[in-house]
Design a protein around this motif. Sequence first.
Motif, PDB file in Angstrom:
ATOM      1  N   SER A  86       0.805  -1.128   0.041  1.00 46.99           N
ATOM      2  CA  SER A  86      -0.011  -0.048   0.030  1.00 46.99           C
ATOM      3  C   SER A  86       0.830   1.290   0.044  1.00 46.99           C
ATOM      4  O   SER A  86       2.006   1.289   0.729  1.00 46.99           O
ATOM      5  CB  SER A  86      -0.935   0.009   1.240  1.00 46.99           C
ATOM      6  OG  SER A  86      -1.921  -1.250   1.116  1.00 46.99           O
ATOM      7  N   VAL A  87       0.476   2.194  -0.841  1.00 53.58           N
ATOM      8  CA  VAL A  87       1.306   3.507  -0.794  1.00 53.58           C
ATOM      9  C   VAL A  87       0.366   4.568  -0.353  1.00 53.58           C
ATOM     10  O   VAL A  87      -0.696   5.092  -0.742  1.00 53.58           O
ATOM     11  CB  VAL A  87       1.571   3.698  -2.448  1.00 53.58           C
ATOM     12  CG1 VAL A  87       2.393   5.084  -2.556  1.00 53.58           C
ATOM     13  CG2 VAL A  87       2.234   2.807  -3.090  1.00 53.58           C
ATOM     14  N   HIS A  88       0.951   5.201   0.788  1.00 53.85           N
ATOM     15  CA  HIS A  88       0.163   6.199   1.465  1.00 53.85           C
ATOM     16  C   HIS A  88       0.531   7.581   0.794  1.00 53.85           C
ATOM     17  O   HIS A  88       1.438   7.692   0.131  1.00 53.85           O
ATOM     18  CB  HIS A  88       0.692   6.142   2.947  1.00 53.85           C
ATOM     19  CG  HIS A  88       0.298   5.061   3.783  1.00 53.85           C
ATOM     20  ND1 HIS A  88       0.649   4.607   5.158  1.00 53.85           N
ATOM     21  CD2 HIS A  88      -0.732   3.835   3.428  1.00 53.85           C
ATOM     22  CE1 HIS A  88       0.257   3.546   5.172  1.00 53.85           C
ATOM     23  NE2 HIS A  88      -0.867   3.128   4.552  1.00 53.85           N
ATOM     24  N   SER A  89      -0.492   8.303   1.131  1.00 60.73           N
ATOM     25  CA  SER A  89      -0.639   9.910   0.349  1.00 60.73           C
ATOM     26  C   SER A  89       0.795  10.511   1.024  1.00 60.73           C
ATOM     27  O   SER A  89       1.348  11.333   0.188  1.00 60.73           O
ATOM     28  CB  SER A  89      -1.690  10.527   0.708  1.00 60.73           C
ATOM     29  OG  SER A  89      -1.873  10.684   2.075  1.00 60.73           O
ATOM     30  N   GLN A  90       1.115  10.338   2.175  1.00 61.74           N
ATOM     31  CA  GLN A  90       2.200  11.047   2.650  1.00 61.74           C
ATOM     32  C   GLN A  90       3.740  10.801   1.720  1.00 61.74           C
ATOM     33  O   GLN A  90       4.400  11.415   1.552  1.00 61.74           O
ATOM     34  CB  GLN A  90       2.710  10.777   3.816  1.00 61.74           C
ATOM     35  CG  GLN A  90       3.854  11.386   4.469  1.00 61.74           C
ATOM     36  CD  GLN A  90       4.062  11.063   6.184  1.00 61.74           C
ATOM     37  OE1 GLN A  90       3.377  10.847   6.767  1.00 61.74           O
ATOM     38  NE2 GLN A  90       5.381  11.174   6.647  1.00 61.74           N
ATOM     39  N   HIS A  92       3.781  -1.901   5.579  1.00 61.39           N
ATOM     40  CA  HIS A  92       4.326  -1.313   4.002  1.00 61.39           C
ATOM     41  C   HIS A  92       4.963   0.116   4.219  1.00 61.39           C
ATOM     42  O   HIS A  92       5.938   0.321   3.431  1.00 61.39           O
ATOM     43  CB  HIS A  92       2.701  -1.035   3.377  1.00 61.39           C
ATOM     44  CG  HIS A  92       2.197  -2.305   3.228  1.00 61.39           C
ATOM     45  ND1 HIS A  92       0.794  -2.149   2.833  1.00 61.39           N
ATOM     46  CD2 HIS A  92       2.255  -3.480   2.936  1.00 61.39           C
ATOM     47  CE1 HIS A  92       0.240  -3.541   2.738  1.00 61.39           C
ATOM     48  NE2 HIS A  92       1.212  -4.517   2.724  1.00 61.39           N
ATOM     49  N   ASP A  93       4.953   0.790   5.342  1.00 64.63           N
ATOM     50  CA  ASP A  93       5.730   1.952   5.562  1.00 64.63           C
ATOM     51  C   ASP A  93       7.166   1.841   5.608  1.00 64.63           C
ATOM     52  O   ASP A  93       7.966   2.564   5.169  1.00 64.63           O
ATOM     53  CB  ASP A  93       5.222   2.726   6.689  1.00 64.63           C
ATOM     54  CG  ASP A  93       3.817   3.544   6.568  1.00 64.63           C
ATOM     55  OD1 ASP A  93       3.548   3.781   5.115  1.00 64.63           O
ATOM     56  OD2 ASP A  93       3.078   4.223   7.259  1.00 64.63           O
ATOM     57  N   ILE A  94       7.328   0.519   6.363  1.00 62.62           N
ATOM     58  CA  ILE A  94       8.830   0.209   6.617  1.00 62.62           C
ATOM     59  C   ILE A  94       9.513  -0.211   5.053  1.00 62.62           C
ATOM     60  O   ILE A  94      10.557   0.176   4.946  1.00 62.62           O
ATOM     61  CB  ILE A  94       8.890  -0.990   7.631  1.00 62.62           C
ATOM     62  CG1 ILE A  94       8.415  -0.385   8.771  1.00 62.62           C
ATOM     63  CG2 ILE A  94      10.191  -1.426   7.725  1.00 62.62           C
ATOM     64  CD1 ILE A  94       8.410  -1.576   9.871  1.00 62.62           C
ATOM     65  N   VAL A  95       8.625  -0.858   4.050  1.00 63.34           N
ATOM     66  CA  VAL A  95       9.109  -1.314   3.019  1.00 63.34           C
ATOM     67  C   VAL A  95       9.445  -0.009   2.164  1.00 63.34           C
ATOM     68  O   VAL A  95      10.753   0.026   1.643  1.00 63.34           O
ATOM     69  CB  VAL A  95       8.267  -2.185   2.297  1.00 63.34           C
ATOM     70  CG1 VAL A  95       8.611  -2.413   0.800  1.00 63.34           C
ATOM     71  CG2 VAL A  95       7.870  -3.437   3.124  1.00 63.34           C
ATOM     72  N   LEU A  96       8.627   0.873   2.036  1.00 61.09           N
ATOM     73  CA  LEU A  96       8.831   2.071   1.305  1.00 61.09           C
ATOM     74  C   LEU A  96       9.858   2.965   1.925  1.00 61.09           C
ATOM     75  O   LEU A  96      10.625   3.480   0.801  1.00 61.09           O
ATOM     76  CB  LEU A  96       7.581   2.842   1.038  1.00 61.09           C
ATOM     77  CG  LEU A  96       6.449   2.092   0.079  1.00 61.09           C
ATOM     78  CD1 LEU A  96       5.349   2.717   0.141  1.00 61.09           C
ATOM     79  CD2 LEU A  96       7.126   2.026  -1.285  1.00 61.09           C
ATOM     80  N   GLY A  97       9.922   3.211   3.173  1.00 62.78           N
ATOM     81  CA  GLY A  97      10.935   3.825   3.811  1.00 62.78           C
ATOM     82  C   GLY A  97      12.225   3.387   3.834  1.00 62.78           C
ATOM     83  O   GLY A  97      13.121   4.019   3.471  1.00 62.78           O
ATOM     84  N   GLY A 105      -5.786   8.511  -9.501  1.00 62.51           N
ATOM     85  CA  GLY A 105      -5.613   9.797  -9.010  1.00 62.51           C
ATOM     86  C   GLY A 105      -5.600   9.754  -7.693  1.00 62.51           C
ATOM     87  O   GLY A 105      -5.187  10.839  -6.994  1.00 62.51           O
ATOM     88  N   LYS A 106      -5.889   8.566  -6.897  1.00 62.52           N
ATOM     89  CA  LYS A 106      -5.431   8.359  -5.431  1.00 62.52           C
ATOM     90  C   LYS A 106      -4.477   7.551  -5.195  1.00 62.52           C
ATOM     91  O   LYS A 106      -4.199   6.764  -5.643  1.00 62.52           O
ATOM     92  CB  LYS A 106      -7.063   8.128  -4.848  1.00 62.52           C
ATOM     93  CG  LYS A 106      -7.971   9.112  -5.017  1.00 62.52           C
ATOM     94  CD  LYS A 106      -9.352   8.536  -4.199  1.00 62.52           C
ATOM     95  CE  LYS A 106     -10.480   9.341  -4.644  1.00 62.52           C
ATOM     96  NZ  LYS A 106     -11.689   9.035  -4.116  1.00 62.52           N
ATOM     97  N   PRO A 107      -4.148   7.631  -3.960  1.00 62.81           N
ATOM     98  CA  PRO A 107      -2.939   6.514  -3.424  1.00 62.81           C
ATOM     99  C   PRO A 107      -3.569   5.350  -3.584  1.00 62.81           C
ATOM    100  O   PRO A 107      -4.659   4.917  -3.110  1.00 62.81           O
ATOM    101  CB  PRO A 107      -2.732   6.984  -2.029  1.00 62.81           C
ATOM    102  CG  PRO A 107      -3.047   8.545  -1.942  1.00 62.81           C
ATOM    103  CD  PRO A 107      -4.134   8.696  -2.654  1.00 62.81           C
ATOM    104  N   GLY A 108      -2.624   4.315  -4.241  1.00 58.43           N
ATOM    105  CA  GLY A 108      -3.311   2.966  -4.308  1.00 58.43           C
ATOM    106  C   GLY A 108      -2.201   2.082  -3.831  1.00 58.43           C
ATOM    107  O   GLY A 108      -1.852   2.204  -2.595  1.00 58.43           O
ATOM    108  N   CYS A 109      -1.596   1.073  -4.623  1.00 59.05           N
ATOM    109  CA  CYS A 109      -0.878  -0.024  -3.887  1.00 59.05           C
ATOM    110  C   CYS A 109      -0.176  -0.384  -5.331  1.00 59.05           C
ATOM    111  O   CYS A 109      -0.253  -0.288  -6.424  1.00 59.05           O
ATOM    112  CB  CYS A 109      -1.448  -1.349  -3.488  1.00 59.05           C
ATOM    113  SG  CYS A 109      -2.096  -2.332  -4.649  1.00 59.05           S
ATOM    114  N   ILE A 110       1.041  -0.996  -5.005  1.00 62.25           N
ATOM    115  CA  ILE A 110       2.184  -1.746  -5.902  1.00 62.25           C
ATOM    116  C   ILE A 110       1.742  -3.150  -5.690  1.00 62.25           C
ATOM    117  O   ILE A 110       2.057  -3.832  -4.790  1.00 62.25           O
ATOM    118  CB  ILE A 110       3.546  -1.649  -5.276  1.00 62.25           C
ATOM    119  CG1 ILE A 110       4.031  -0.221  -5.284  1.00 62.25           C
ATOM    120  CG2 ILE A 110       4.453  -2.150  -6.557  1.00 62.25           C
ATOM    121  CD1 ILE A 110       5.097   0.101  -4.864  1.00 62.25           C
TER     122      ILE A 110
END
Length: 257
Positions: free
Chosen positions: A23-27, A163-168, A220-225
């Motif tokens: 999941s990709v968050h808007s932040q 998911h935030d840890i993965v992207l971070g 147009g909105k945050p989605g997911c990979i």
Amino acid sequence: AYGSNITNFALILGLTALINPISVHSQVLRKELPILSAITALAAWQVWDGHISQLDAAALLAVFTGLMSWTVWHHLQKKPAAPGSAIAQELAVNIMPARHAIFWLVTGLGLLIASSRLLVWGAIEIALGLGVSDLIIGLTIVAVGTSLPELASSIAAARKKEHDIVLGNIIGSNLFNTLVVVGVAGLIRPLEARPEIFSRDMMVMSALTISLFIIGYSFGKPGCISRLKGTALLLCFISYTAYLVNIAGSSPSMPSG
């Protein structure tokens, strides 16, 4: 450094998405990715003339220092996690004394450094024995070898749906590679960048950075990979690596600098 960034985006993020869609968050789309895009543009501008001077390197380290200082200050302004939050609950369940945490941190770092050096040294000796140039070695074998810690931590985080840890992990590693790894090396000795680094490798790295904006949005909105997008990233990595291997096999090796 740039090969490791490409590996992080295409190989590690692709494999992680196959295990568990991210999941990709808007932040991330509003803050982290624009910062990484700006840093990538700065790196491209520096290698455009084929030379990274000590002044350029100092500028990269100054940007990193300012970015980290702002990040720490920004998060210190936030309120601590509420008692009932998921983070607070996890910390309450997984209690570890400070001395144990420090011991495992130091031990893990030591093993990480030793194993990474052994892996990279062995791979370089094999590649040099086959007559592969230093640049191709750095873009492939060394890049993958030095990205293995990100792969391990990203897969572990994906299995726990962090998911935030993965992207971070991916974004932070790429920022560190671009600013600190290149910055420290350039500060020790000015770096000469061959033309193909800008025309080929930097363009691939920039395209992958931009692609995260595209695959991170859904209508147009945050989605997911998703797994499909992860497969596309893996195919990009395979194609890029195959192209480098083909170049290595069709051209004479370059002498070590």
